[in-house]
Enzyme design. Structure first.
Site, PDB file in Angstrom:
ATOM      1  N   ASP A  68      23.891 -10.611 -29.604  1.00 38.88           N
ATOM      2  CA  ASP A  68      24.066 -10.141 -30.969  1.00 38.88           C
ATOM      3  C   ASP A  68      22.895  -9.296 -31.446  1.00 38.88           C
ATOM      4  OD1 ASP A  68      26.488 -11.742 -31.106  1.00 38.88           O
ATOM      5  OD2 ASP A  68      25.135 -13.449 -31.203  1.00 38.88           O
ATOM      6  N   LYS A 125      24.109  -4.374 -29.870  1.00 36.60           N
ATOM      7  CA  LYS A 125      24.454  -3.455 -28.780  1.00 36.60           C
ATOM      8  C   LYS A 125      25.613  -2.554 -29.164  1.00 36.60           C
ATOM      9  CE  LYS A 125      25.302  -6.804 -25.883  1.00 36.60           C
ATOM     10  NZ  LYS A 125      24.691  -8.030 -26.368  1.00 36.60           N
ATOM     11  N   GLY A 132      31.363 -10.248 -28.817  1.00 37.95           N
ATOM     12  CA  GLY A 132      31.885  -9.740 -30.076  1.00 37.95           C
ATOM     13  C   GLY A 132      30.983  -8.637 -30.576  1.00 37.95           C
ATOM     14  N   HIS A 133      31.464  -7.425 -30.515  1.00 34.86           N
ATOM     15  CA  HIS A 133      30.690  -6.300 -31.023  1.00 34.86           C
ATOM     16  C   HIS A 133      31.338  -5.822 -32.306  1.00 34.86           C
ATOM     17  CE1 HIS A 133      29.257  -4.979 -26.759  1.00 34.86           C
ATOM     18  NE2 HIS A 133      28.498  -5.904 -27.282  1.00 34.86           N
ATOM     19  N   GLN A 187      26.943 -10.429 -23.978  1.00 37.27           N
ATOM     20  CA  GLN A 187      25.973 -11.523 -24.098  1.00 37.27           C
ATOM     21  C   GLN A 187      24.564 -10.920 -23.926  1.00 37.27           C
ATOM     22  OE1 GLN A 187      28.853 -12.342 -21.776  1.00 37.27           O
ATOM     23  NE2 GLN A 187      29.709 -12.577 -23.790  1.00 37.27           N
TER      24      GLN A 187
HETATM   25  P1  IMP Z   1      30.530 -19.075 -23.192  1.00 39.07           P
HETATM   26  O1  IMP Z   1      30.111 -17.708 -22.803  1.00 39.07           O
HETATM   27  O2  IMP Z   1      31.707 -19.106 -24.130  1.00 39.07           O
HETATM   28  O3  IMP Z   1      30.709 -19.981 -22.019  1.00 39.07           O
HETATM   29  O4  IMP Z   1      29.317 -19.723 -24.042  1.00 39.07           O
HETATM   30  C1  IMP Z   1      28.067 -20.022 -23.451  1.00 39.07           C
HETATM   31  C2  IMP Z   1      26.923 -19.731 -24.412  1.00 39.07           C
HETATM   32  O5  IMP Z   1      26.821 -18.323 -24.596  1.00 39.07           O
HETATM   33  C3  IMP Z   1      27.098 -20.325 -25.811  1.00 39.07           C
HETATM   34  O6  IMP Z   1      25.823 -20.670 -26.309  1.00 39.07           O
HETATM   35  C4  IMP Z   1      27.654 -19.162 -26.612  1.00 39.07           C
HETATM   36  O7  IMP Z   1      27.376 -19.285 -27.990  1.00 39.07           O
HETATM   37  C5  IMP Z   1      26.897 -18.006 -25.984  1.00 39.07           C
HETATM   38  N1  IMP Z   1      27.586 -16.712 -26.107  1.00 39.07           N
HETATM   39  C6  IMP Z   1      28.664 -16.290 -25.420  1.00 39.07           C
HETATM   40  N2  IMP Z   1      28.983 -15.033 -25.767  1.00 39.07           N
HETATM   41  C7  IMP Z   1      28.079 -14.646 -26.678  1.00 39.07           C
HETATM   42  C8  IMP Z   1      27.867 -13.417 -27.393  1.00 39.07           C
HETATM   43  O8  IMP Z   1      28.558 -12.420 -27.231  1.00 39.07           O
HETATM   44  N3  IMP Z   1      26.820 -13.418 -28.266  1.00 39.07           N
HETATM   45  C9  IMP Z   1      25.990 -14.487 -28.414  1.00 39.07           C
HETATM   46  N4  IMP Z   1      26.152 -15.626 -27.768  1.00 39.07           N
HETATM   47  C10 IMP Z   1      27.182 -15.717 -26.900  1.00 39.07           C
END
Ligand code: IMP
Length: 436
Positions: A12, A15, A39-40, A223
């Protein structure tokens, strides 16, 4: 030319805006890992686009986008997003969107297993987005995953779903949930797979040909560095490799074809989900966290969870720079700090009274960290929309310089608001040479 864009912290960092801004100078924008856990938010004039699976470049109608082999794709979520974008006036055709035949699918049982896995971990849960990302990557590594190309062969899709679901249902039932039905999953997914068919491409070949034709390619990480399954704050991470090394594998390109790596760094840090966060603003700093959350709209764009807020962590960001080989940095959300009297920057860590210089591997160690802070004076005036470095208040400029020095990388771009034109592009930076 191939440039990788990667978040330096826990995600977050903004990007979406930077990719959208730079997409103009590129022909192709590709994603190489993750799925709709990303999520962008991209703001263009009055319009706000929330992108999950699609690269931010999709908003530019003359760009081609690629979903690489390293991604996990939920076909239902994919078409929901495509339909949503179509409604917002963005046409998404197989000519401009290529999906790797080797990407893995997220199926309904992966979502169910994401829930049971978190339940099993109890107090040590990861706080995932519950989108089925982890279980889909588990199946991939376990060599039982279903890839896009497999789903295009109905008999194969059917038998794989039956086989995998028999196993998954045991766990699902163990956790007191209703078992899923393989005929229902097959009926749903086979229709969606047919809809996917025209988009399916041998993306490695496509990107290789594009490179030969001197096309400019942007690889968009989702991520971020500290959520990388190998290098992040394990086990509180996602299940893929957002870092620069992952870009070559996940897009299917030779590593030495990558021209440069751009890190996206925010002027402060946030984190969603569980896990260590050394500079988190807690207790007496909660008011500052609330202010930043509100000014920076720090709520998950997928889950709407409030993001945990913290000070800039130079140790963690230096680690990200080292690991990814950042050639330049885009610094985002400078304006969010306009209201602060004083800004803290973590310049070192102490564990049990001992100073440590490197980012620890063990999350229990990370929990024990006492950050060593440098305190800088806030500039207390508006920087929103400023487009020239020389127009920044002196103290804001000093803050930017301090961050650049503390991570050891030049700052080639500063974002001063969510809009495309609320941006300062530094002259003579490495970035400028890429984006000419
Ligand atoms: P998962 O990717 O859903 O398995 O989540 C694993 C960890 O990555 C958790 O702490 C989520 O909150 C974090 N996470 C996954 N995608 C994002 C993102 O796009 N932005 C920030 N954190 C993320």
């Amino acid at each position: 030319m191939i440039i990788v864009i990667i978040g330096a912290q826990w995600g977050d960092e903004g990007k979406g805006k930077v990719v959208d801004l730079l997409a103009d100078r590129f022909d192709i924008v590709a994603r190489y890992q993750g799925g709709h856990n990303a999520g962008h938010s991209v703001y263009v004039g009055e319009k706000a686009f929330v992108l999950r699976l699609l690269p931010s470049g999709i908003i530019h109608e003359d760009k081609t986008c690629v979903l690489g082999n390293g991604m996990v794709i939920d076909p239902k979520a994919f078409f929901e997003e495509v339909d949503q974008m179509t409604e917002q006036g963005i046409s998404i055709t197989p000519e401009r969107l290529k999906i790797s035949s080797r990407a893995h699918l997220i199926l309904p049982y992966h979502r169910a297993l994401d829930h049971t896995s978190e339940e099993r971990l109890g107090n040590e849960k990861v706080g995932t987005t519950l989108r089925g990302i982890g279980p889909a990557y588990e199946d991939k590594a376990g060599r039982r995953g279903i890839r896009v190309s497999d789903a295009l062969v109905p008999e194969l899709l059917k038998s794989r779903i039956e086989r995998n679901l028999a196993e998954a249902n045991r766990v699902i039932v163990l956790y007191g949930r209703e078992p899923l039905r393989s005929d229902e999953i097959f009926d749903e997914i086979s229709v969606l797979a047919e809809r996917l068919r025209p988009f399916v491409t041998e993306t490695t070949h496509f990107l290789s040909e594009a490179k030969k034709a001197n096309k400019k390619i942007l690889l968009e990480g989702a991520q971020a560095t500290l959520l990388d399954v190998d290098h992040g704050t394990y086990p509180f991470v996602t299940s893929s490799n957002p870092t620069a090394g992952g870009a070559a594998v996940g897009a299917g390109i030779p590593p030495h074809h990558i021209t440069g790596v751009l890190g996206i760094v925010r002027t402060y840090a946030t984190r969603v989900g569980e896990g260590p966060f050394p500079t988190e603003m807690l207790d007496e700093e909660e008011e500052t966290a609330n202010l930043i959350r509100q000014r920076g709209n720090e709520y998950g764009s997928v889950t709407r969870r409030p993001r945990r807020c913290g000070w800039f962590d130079a140790v963690a960001t230096r680690y990200a720079a080292e690991l990814n080989g950042f050639d330049s940095v885009a610094l985002t959300k400078l304006d969010v700090l306009d209201a602060l009297e004083e800004i803290k920057v973590c310049i070192g860590y102490e564990i049990d009274g001992e100073r440590i210089e490197t980012f620890p591997a063990v999350s229990q160690d990370l929990e024990k960290i006492k950050p060593i802070y440098e305190r800088l004076e806030g500039w207390k005036s508006e920087t929103v929309g400023i487009t020239k470095v020389e127009d920044l208040p002196t103290k804001a400029r000093l803050y930017v310089e301090f961050l650049s020095n503390s991570i050891g990388v030049e700052i080639g771009l500063i974002s001063t608001g969510p809009e495309r034109d609320q941006t300062i592009l530094s002259l003579n930076s490495v970035m400028e040479s890429w984006f000419k």
